[in-house]
Design an enzyme around this catalytic site. Structure first.
Site, PDB file in Angstrom:
ATOM      1  N   TYR A  98       0.696  -1.053  -0.029  1.00 10.71           N
ATOM      2  CA  TYR A  98       0.163   0.110   0.012  1.00 10.71           C
ATOM      3  C   TYR A  98       0.708   1.194  -0.070  1.00 10.71           C
ATOM      4  O   TYR A  98       0.743   2.386  -0.350  1.00 10.71           O
ATOM      5  CB  TYR A  98      -0.982  -0.083   1.339  1.00 10.71           C
ATOM      6  CG  TYR A  98      -1.912  -0.652   1.043  1.00 10.71           C
ATOM      7  CD1 TYR A  98      -3.259  -0.345   0.356  1.00 10.71           C
ATOM      8  CD2 TYR A  98      -2.358  -2.120   1.496  1.00 10.71           C
ATOM      9  CE1 TYR A  98      -4.353  -1.175   0.306  1.00 10.71           C
ATOM     10  CE2 TYR A  98      -3.190  -3.204   1.353  1.00 10.71           C
ATOM     11  CZ  TYR A  98      -4.336  -2.641   0.689  1.00 10.71           C
ATOM     12  OH  TYR A  98      -5.571  -3.402   0.721  1.00 10.71           O
ATOM     13  N   GLU A 140      -7.998  -7.214   5.605  1.00 11.72           N
ATOM     14  CA  GLU A 140      -7.140  -8.281   4.890  1.00 11.72           C
ATOM     15  C   GLU A 140      -6.516  -9.299   6.149  1.00 11.72           C
ATOM     16  O   GLU A 140      -6.084 -10.275   6.041  1.00 11.72           O
ATOM     17  CB  GLU A 140      -6.268  -7.754   4.100  1.00 11.72           C
ATOM     18  CG  GLU A 140      -6.910  -7.267   2.646  1.00 11.72           C
ATOM     19  CD  GLU A 140      -6.220  -6.022   2.047  1.00 11.72           C
ATOM     20  OE1 GLU A 140      -5.031  -6.113   2.274  1.00 11.72           O
ATOM     21  OE2 GLU A 140      -6.744  -5.467   1.119  1.00 11.72           O
TER      22      GLU A 140
END
Length: 404
Positions: A98, A140
């Site tokens: 990310y 997640e």
């Protein structure tokens, strides 16, 4: 929730960013893959990059998330986030990736919008990104924890134990853990990722719904051969059709996906078209295996009976359920139900549920091409089915996401 400083900035700049979002995401992917070519080789779908579908999906998700932050500041779009998080976890995405995405996405925004991106604007959009990213990372992490694996580590070697060509264009592969143990249980409607090594060394990944009974000791996936047409041929589907043989070992992820049957005894609509029948098959197997007495309306549309994968299996499963009905539509020649088959309504043309009787309080599950799902969703909404009772699965980038 957006901070008080950022909310007015996002509100003022969202129209500008939205108008340029396709150019921004295109620039983002070029920057990302120039810096990290391994991501295109081994993580991102090269076909969806070539046809622009992934760029459209990213643009839609960013714009949708920013809009939801403004319209509903006290709530979080958990349904949207869960859908993305399940897909990411099935690919083995990790939290450190990310940071890489953030770097190149904000650089792309600055490149495209130029001087309009003041430090205040940059900070506000950075806040939007990390609100979305941190929420996804948290979801997640829970998914990885549920599977008892480290971040990104749900892959396991699976052996192909059976191969069956369902139709000229669909292939069913039965998989079992390479160590001989039974396959783990999954929730009906979930999918797995399958990774193959292509001739150029790329290790491409695709998702396939689990199409057999959730409690069986083996998994089954059904793969449609994506042939060259308006877009490129499917790299992974072509490899599996041409090369996958009994005895081959493939890396396969744990099961993921949030299109799963709700508990209870409420009525269900399972509506599919083409290869979209696969998650519905797992749901029907589960209902049959558990002796369900739920009202179940099953709708399937296909090009022709010969193109309808698992056609006989679908009829048999519906026939085992005491309160189920099956409605088939074929664009080409319609096939009448045989005397030994359960009662089946077979029609020519495209699926039309407008005049079909549906029980009160129905929960709908849709899977198939976007035009099919849009039409059925519109029909259901027009008949008073609430939006939250209509669930869907998109095979490939979710180009419908921004519309929900």
């Amino acid at each position: 929730m957006l901070s008080e400083q950022s909310a007015p900035v996002i509100k003022a700049t969202l129209p500008v960013v939205g108008a340029a979002i396709d150019e921004i995401t295109g620039r983002f992917y070029r920057k990302l893959f120039d810096a990290h070519p391994e991501l295109l080789r081994d993580l991102f779908n090269r076909g969806n990059q070539a046809n622009g579908a992934q760029r459209q999906a990213l643009a839609g998700s960013i714009a949708a998330f920013a809009g939801m932050l403004l319209e509903h500041p006290d709530t979080r779009p958990d349904v949207m986030l869960a859908r993305i998080a399940h897909k990411h976890a099935s690919l083995g995405v990790t939290s450190d990736q990310y940071k890489i995405v953030n770097e190149h996405l904000l650089a792309a925004v600055a490149d495209v919008l130029g001087e309009a991106v003041t430090p205040q604007v940059a900070a506000a959009w950075d806040e939007v990104y990390w609100l979305m990213a941190n929420a996804l990372i948290a979801v997640e992490a829970r998914l990885y924890e549920q599977h008892g694996t480290p971040e990104g580590g749900t892959w396991q070697p699976m052996t192909v134990v059976a191969r069956h060509e369902e139709t000229p264009h669909t292939l069913a592969l039965t998989l079992r853990p390479a160590d001989g143990s039974p396959a783990r249980a999954f929730r009906p409607g979930q999918y797995v990722s399958v990774q193959v090594e292509l001739p150029d060394g790329a290790r491409q990944i695709r998702q396939y719904s689990l199409s057999a009974a959730p409690g069986a000791p083996e998994w089954r996936i059904t793969v449609k051969h994506v042939r060259e047409g308006p877009g490129p041929a499917g790299e992974v589907s072509s490899w599996l059709h041409d090369r996958a043989r009994v005895g081959d070992v493939l890396p396969v992820s744990a099961p993921f996906g949030d299109l799963t049957l709700p508990a209870g005894d409420g009525p269900l609509l399972l509506a599919s078209a083409g290869i979209g029948a696969t998650p519905m098959l797992a749901m029907l197997h589960h209902l049959a295996d558990t002796g369900s007495s739920r009202q179940v309306v099953v709708v399937h549309a296909d090009r022709s009976p010969a193109d309808h994968a698992h056609r006989d299996e679908l009829r048999r499963l519906v026939g085992t359920l005491p309160h189920a009905s099956l409605h088939l539509w074929y664009e080409e020649a319609a096939q009448q139900a045989s005397a030994s088959a359960p009662p089946v309504a077979v029609s020519a043309g495209r699926a039309d549920i407008g005049g079909m009787p549906l029980p009160e309080g129905i929960t709908a599950f849709l899977c198939g091409p976007l035009p099919f799902m849009r039409t059925l969703r519109g029909d259901l909404l027009g008949r008073g089915v609430p939006p939250q009772a209509i669930h869907y699965e998109v095979f490939g980038p979710d180009l419908w996401l921004a519309e929900q």
